[in-house]
Scaffold this active site. Structure first.
Site, PDB file in Angstrom:
ATOM      1  CB  SER A   1      -0.910   0.126   1.372  1.00 13.28           C
ATOM      2  OG  SER A   1      -0.239  -0.059   2.280  1.00 13.28           O
TER       3      SER A   1
ATOM      4  CE  LYS B   1       0.145   9.347   0.489  1.00 10.50           C
ATOM      5  NZ  LYS B   1       0.030   8.158   0.954  1.00 10.50           N
TER       6      LYS B   1
END
Lengths: 212, 212
Positions: free
Chosen positions: A131, A170
């Site tokens: 992912s 992120k």
DNA sequence: TTATAGTTAGAACAGGTGTTCTTTATCATC
DNA sequence: GATGATAAAGAACACCTGTTCTAACTATAA
């Protein structure tokens, strides 16, 4: 700086091997035999050159007083605890005081100190699932984390998205009344969410991947 | 197992300090002076005890033939040469005999031995540019390579595409009369070319990334 | 005390080991 | 070819260093 001769490279290599194999440096006559050199004086001659080139250092009149100057590896290595896994749908493990104790943790990992750069509170997480490919991180990779509760803008961080119940890696930018989460891969699109929805779990400081 | 005497602990400590400070083991007379011991035979006597306790190992009749047995992290560490950069449009540096010589190379890198897994001929390349994001490899990453001229199907390898004059990291599958190059990122499409167009430069065995 | 194991002293030996010297060989440059 | 720098061979010297031997000194238990 002239290049090393064949013989000098052979000698340097032999010293290296001898040292890591036996635990103490070779004598001149060890080198002589090990490298098939005809005379001790030839070894002495070439050792002096290696010293002037900064490859080794010698201590006069001391047997086996040879030292490899390539900074001893042990100083460039740090051991960090591997405290768990990070996967998209699961909570991110958070380090607790006892997980810091390298001796008390079930799994540890040795990594080059360059990656740590003197930081404290560093731990490692194993990545499960694909992912996080948008962060250029693959299944099975190991991410090195630093435990912080807030990050500077642009820092890559491990983020827990509360409403989505999702863990992700992120780049984090705090904007006026929203948070921008930007994948490391510049080809991917950024993502916005509310400040209350993000929980910074740690700062990513490195990635180590082993390819089969 | 009896506990070590005060003197024995002092000696062990001295050996440790001497070794890390000088780079080679102390002689018996070094220990004698350093620990204020009256006779070499006393040192010899206590060294024998330390050896029987498994603290050190000694090599008979070899000066400074003392080795500390306490497993140091250094054993889990390998040093590999960083021989150059890999970029999309530039030829891939190929290791030459002298680049193997860790002592003779300008830049080296220490990495955990787990990543090497006993492989020979391992070197490192610095990645320049973002052309390999499809292999989940970013600008500035360091790839660990093993020098091989052929790879098994499915292996990630550094490939030089002759007609395109391009270096790339892909999984390589040799098929009937073509070669399939598959990005590590499963979201990306594979790529086909002729067998004559590919030149295998090495096998990718690991990736190390430092995030800012 | 006596006995015994553990430890220390001091000295001497034999071989290991760094160093040095002379002679010879190689090689590029003029 | 002459020349000088670089490299190698061989031998010898003097010290470094591990080892060993004998004697003495502790400490504990019988």
């Amino acid at each position: 700086m002239k290049r090393l001769s064949e013989k000098q490279r052979l000698i340097a290599k032999y010293i290296n091997k001898f040292l890591s194999k036996k635990g103490y440096p070779p004598s001149i006559r060890d080198i002589q035999k090990g490298c098939n050199i005809s005379s001790t004086s030839v070894v002495d001659y070439n050792l002096n050159i290696l010293e002037s080139r900064g490859i080794i250092s010698r201590h006069a009149e001391i047997s086996r007083g040879i030292r490899l100057l390539s900074k001893s590896p042990a100083e460039n290595i740090s051991t960090v605890p591997v405290i768990g896994m990070i996967a998209a749908g699961e909570p991110i493990p958070v380090p607790t005081p006892d997980t810091w104790d390298v001796a008390a943790v079930s799994e540890t990992m040795d990594i080059p100190s360059d990656l740590i750069q003197g930081r404290e509170d560093v731990y490692a997480l194993r990545v499960k699932g694909t992912s996080m490919v948008d962060a250029l991180i693959n299944d099975g990779d190991i991410v090195l984390m630093q435990h912080v509760s807030a990050v500077e803008n642009g820092q890559m961080a491990a983020v827990w998205l509360k409403s989505e119940k999702e863990a992700t890696l992120k780049k984090v930018y705090v904007e006026k009344d929203r948070v921008r989460l930007q994948p490391a891969n510049s080809q991917m699109r950024e993502f916005y969410t509310g400040p209350d929805n993000v929980e910074i779990q740690g700062k990513v400081i490195g990635v180590v991947r082993q390819v089969s």
